[in-house]
Design a protein around this motif. Structure first.
Motif, PDB file in Angstrom:
ATOM      1  N   VAL A 287       8.898 -17.069  -3.028  1.00  0.00           N
ATOM      2  CA  VAL A 287       8.542 -15.689  -3.421  1.00  0.00           C
ATOM      3  C   VAL A 287       9.359 -15.264  -4.641  1.00  0.00           C
ATOM      4  O   VAL A 287       8.824 -14.702  -5.610  1.00  0.00           O
ATOM      5  CB  VAL A 287       8.794 -14.703  -2.247  1.00  0.00           C
ATOM      6  N   LEU A 288      10.663 -15.546  -4.616  1.00  0.00           N
ATOM      7  CA  LEU A 288      11.543 -15.139  -5.719  1.00  0.00           C
ATOM      8  C   LEU A 288      11.202 -15.876  -7.018  1.00  0.00           C
ATOM      9  O   LEU A 288      11.168 -15.282  -8.096  1.00  0.00           O
ATOM     10  CB  LEU A 288      13.009 -15.381  -5.341  1.00  0.00           C
ATOM     11  N   VAL A 289      10.930 -17.168  -6.890  1.00  0.00           N
ATOM     12  CA  VAL A 289      10.571 -17.954  -8.084  1.00  0.00           C
ATOM     13  C   VAL A 289       9.243 -17.457  -8.655  1.00  0.00           C
ATOM     14  O   VAL A 289       9.069 -17.354  -9.875  1.00  0.00           O
ATOM     15  CB  VAL A 289      10.510 -19.465  -7.746  1.00  0.00           C
ATOM     16  N   MET A 290       8.309 -17.099  -7.750  1.00  0.00           N
ATOM     17  CA  MET A 290       7.016 -16.593  -8.227  1.00  0.00           C
ATOM     18  C   MET A 290       7.184 -15.247  -8.937  1.00  0.00           C
ATOM     19  O   MET A 290       6.547 -14.984  -9.962  1.00  0.00           O
ATOM     20  CB  MET A 290       6.044 -16.450  -7.054  1.00  0.00           C
ATOM     21  N   LEU A 291       8.074 -14.406  -8.403  1.00  0.00           N
ATOM     22  CA  LEU A 291       8.357 -13.116  -9.056  1.00  0.00           C
ATOM     23  C   LEU A 291       8.939 -13.349 -10.452  1.00  0.00           C
ATOM     24  O   LEU A 291       8.535 -12.697 -11.427  1.00  0.00           O
ATOM     25  CB  LEU A 291       9.341 -12.306  -8.200  1.00  0.00           C
ATOM     26  N   ALA A 292       9.870 -14.305 -10.550  1.00  0.00           N
ATOM     27  CA  ALA A 292      10.473 -14.634 -11.848  1.00  0.00           C
ATOM     28  C   ALA A 292       9.408 -15.117 -12.826  1.00  0.00           C
ATOM     29  O   ALA A 292       9.355 -14.686 -13.983  1.00  0.00           O
ATOM     30  CB  ALA A 292      11.546 -15.703 -11.666  1.00  0.00           C
TER      31      ALA A 292
ATOM     32  N   ASN B 264      12.090  -8.747 -18.373  1.00  0.00           N
ATOM     33  CA  ASN B 264      12.540 -10.105 -18.072  1.00  0.00           C
ATOM     34  C   ASN B 264      13.767 -10.136 -17.173  1.00  0.00           C
ATOM     35  O   ASN B 264      14.022 -11.128 -16.489  1.00  0.00           O
ATOM     36  CB  ASN B 264      12.818 -10.867 -19.370  1.00  0.00           C
ATOM     37  N   ARG B 265      14.537  -9.047 -17.176  1.00  0.00           N
ATOM     38  CA  ARG B 265      15.722  -8.997 -16.293  1.00  0.00           C
ATOM     39  C   ARG B 265      15.318  -9.047 -14.827  1.00  0.00           C
ATOM     40  O   ARG B 265      16.063  -9.563 -13.994  1.00  0.00           O
ATOM     41  CB  ARG B 265      16.531  -7.712 -16.529  1.00  0.00           C
ATOM     42  N   ILE B 266      14.150  -8.487 -14.514  1.00  0.00           N
ATOM     43  CA  ILE B 266      13.687  -8.515 -13.115  1.00  0.00           C
ATOM     44  C   ILE B 266      13.568  -9.969 -12.659  1.00  0.00           C
ATOM     45  O   ILE B 266      14.024 -10.344 -11.577  1.00  0.00           O
ATOM     46  CB  ILE B 266      12.334  -7.784 -12.968  1.00  0.00           C
ATOM     47  N   GLY B 267      12.975 -10.790 -13.530  1.00  0.00           N
ATOM     48  CA  GLY B 267      12.840 -12.211 -13.206  1.00  0.00           C
ATOM     49  C   GLY B 267      14.173 -12.917 -13.108  1.00  0.00           C
ATOM     50  O   GLY B 267      14.378 -13.771 -12.236  1.00  0.00           O
TER      51      GLY B 267
END
Length: 561
Positions: free
Chosen positions: A171-176, A131-134
């Protein structure tokens, strides 16, 4: 509170109301710190469902966690969890979303390690680190949104889509969202998180933690339509759905089967969202929350009665010993399979029909329908192993249906799992969609479900063990049953590859050459030079001359003597 919010959401839905509330916490010079809340029918309805499920789960915990000395701490953690989820639901602002998002991550870690053994600690670490990645992706999105001069993403979504460099936020929100909703390649934490107490699983893996990613993407859904992001998410979500359905057919741990089922349904929500149907994804999110919480509660009652054994091979014939719990489990299972007129049918059938109606490639079409078949397959396999046949555990057993507190919670959700889908479908889609399909496509969903159910029941049947293919094809079975080696890659893989490389780099650079030619070398040189000057300072010329004269005088006097 749940009922009040639900009625409010109906009012907002019918009148098309949206309340955007800004609360200025502090204003200093030209800088103001503002807390923003977004109340629309979607956030209110979601909050209502979260509160309903969490209230029943806390009531259920009263009996399930009866032997726990720290039950108050447990309840407080669950309440903190619900509060974090609320924070996330009503935030139109990336900063306050991060507060809720991080709150979910932190409290889920505390709940997963609640039983404090090595397995729980490992599972908690995997959950927290995945979850830290997100969280990091969200932090980067916050930094990138400085380009707009504000973090209220709700105003900028159309603008983001028109600027290609601003799609980075998408892209970042989708990764999260992919990390929080455990899509490939971050799937391994969800079954591992089953180390938490069962009431936590019922709350966390039905309506809160894992659906946070889906909910965030529903808010950002404009960025997914007609962009490469949507296509990529469709592929990943389809593969997640397929992988989880396949894995559940090889699993023997009761809670892990239900966890993989959750993963499969999350893949379904994500994929229909990627196709541009946010309302459908939200509809399935709510109906799924109802029957999945019930499924976990029934599993908890069974595990409680089996004296904490979770292996479905040691169950069997539970229908005779625990009729009421078995009935609830059956209803929840049929709702999950999409049995007509139960909660899951209204959302799943509509999703699959919209998929048939849409412009769709053959691969994604296959993933949708085959995964639906697999869902029914593992559900019937679970029924075969746990509810029918002979009892496979000790002859002297304490199985009964007497836990009235747990049963009342389950019966509350049972009603919702039966009528919830119909009620929501009338509310969210007041005008029914006309889906005109050829005869064979219209019945394809029903056919796939029946085929999946029959094959699941037959493949579990003992008669097939004599021609057992899973032992002959051990490699295929192992690959399918171990979630395509993702748990190994997420744990051992990360230890052996990046961490060992990191250690080598640190040893050869940070603690090696750069240390020798950098700080340490400079330190040694300075030390030698300073000690030399120290000698010079302590031994100046006057002292040399004085001592030399003294020595001469002593020598002369000695010679005279």
């Amino acid at each position: 509170m749940s009922m009040t919010l639900f009625l409010l959401s109906v009012k907002f839905l019918l009148n098309e109301l949206v309340y955007f509330i800004e609360w200025e916490i502090v204003s200093l010079m030209s800088t103001s710190i503002v807390m923003t809340f977004l109340f629309d029918w979607m956030s209110l309805m979601f909050m209502s469902f979260v509160l309903l499920i969490s209230s029943l789960v806390i009531y259920y915990s009263k009996e399930y966690m009866i032997d726990d000395f720290n039950i108050n701490r447990f309840i407080l953690l669950v309440l903190l969890f619900v509060f974090s989820m609320m924070m996330l639901i009503i935030s139109p602002n990336l900063i306050s979303i991060l507060l809720g998002w991080d709150g979910l991550g932190l409290v889920s870690y505390c709940l997963v390690i609640y039983f404090q053994n090595v397995k729980s600690f490992n599972a908690g670490m995997l959950t927290a680190l995945s979850n830290r990645i997100g969280d990091v992706a969200l932090l980067l999105a916050i930094a990138w949104m400085l380009n707009y001069g504000g973090w209220n993403y709700i105003f900028y979504i159309e603008l983001m889509k028109s600027h290609s460099e601003m799609m980075l936020i998408g892209v970042l929100v989708m990764l999260a969202a992919m990390t929080k909703s455990a899509q490939i390649p971050f799937s391994s934490w969800l079954p591992a998180a089953m180390a938490a107490p069962t009431p936590v699983s019922a709350l966390v893996h039905s309506s809160t933690l894992v659906t946070a990613g889906v909910y965030l993407l529903i808010r950002f859904n404009v960025l997914l339509v007609d962009t490469w992001l949507g296509g990529f998410l469709l592929l990943i979500a389809g593969l997640t759905m397929f992988m989880a359905g396949l894995g559940a057919n090889f699993e023997f741990d009761l809670k892990k089967i239900i966890a993989l089922s959750t993963l499969s349904q999350l893949g379904l929500m994500m994929s229909i969202l990627a196709m541009g149907f946010p309302k459908l994804a939200f509809f399935h999110l709510l109906t799924h929350a109802l029957f999945k919480a019930l499924l976990f509660m029934c599993a908890g009652a069974i595990i409680h009665n089996m004296k904490n054994s979770q292996d479905i091979r040691l169950m069997g014939g539970l229908t005779y010993q625990m009729p009421l719990t078995s009935s609830c489990l059956n209803v929840a299972n049929l709702a999950l399979c999409g049995m007509p007129f139960l909660a899951g049918f209204y959302s799943k059938d509509l999703i699959l029909e919209m998929v048939s109606l849409s412009y769709m490639n053959m691969f994604s079409f296959f993933l949708y329908f085959f995964s639906t078949g697999l869902t029914v397959c593992y559900s019937f396999r679970l029924v075969y192993y746990s509810l029918t046949g002979d009892f496979n555990s000790n002859a002297l057993h304490p199985l009964n249906d007497e836990g009235w507190v747990m049963l009342k919670s389950m019966l509350g959700l049972l009603v919702m799992a039966v009528i919830g889908g119909s009620m929501l479908s009338w509310l969210i889609f007041p005008t029914p969609d006309m889906i005109c399909l050829p005869y064979y496509l219209k019945f394809l969903t029903l056919f796939v479900c029946l085929t999946g159910g029959i094959s699941g029941y037959l493949m579990s049947n003992v008669a097939l063990y004599f021609s057992n293919k899973s032992l002959q094809l051990y490699g295929v079975s192992f690959f399918s049953g171990s979630m395509w080696f993702m748990p190994s890659l997420s744990t051992t893989g990360f230890i052996y590859c990046p961490l060992f490389i990191g250690m080598a780099v640190i040893k050869s650079f940070d603690q090696g050459w750069s240390e020798y030619f950098g700080g340490q070398h400079l330190y040694k040189t300075m030390k030698i030079l300073s000690s030399f000057t120290q000698v010079l300072q302590n031994n100046n010329l006057k002292i040399y001359l004085l001592s030399f004269i003294l020595w001469v005088i002593i020598l002369v006097s000695l010679m005279v003597i």
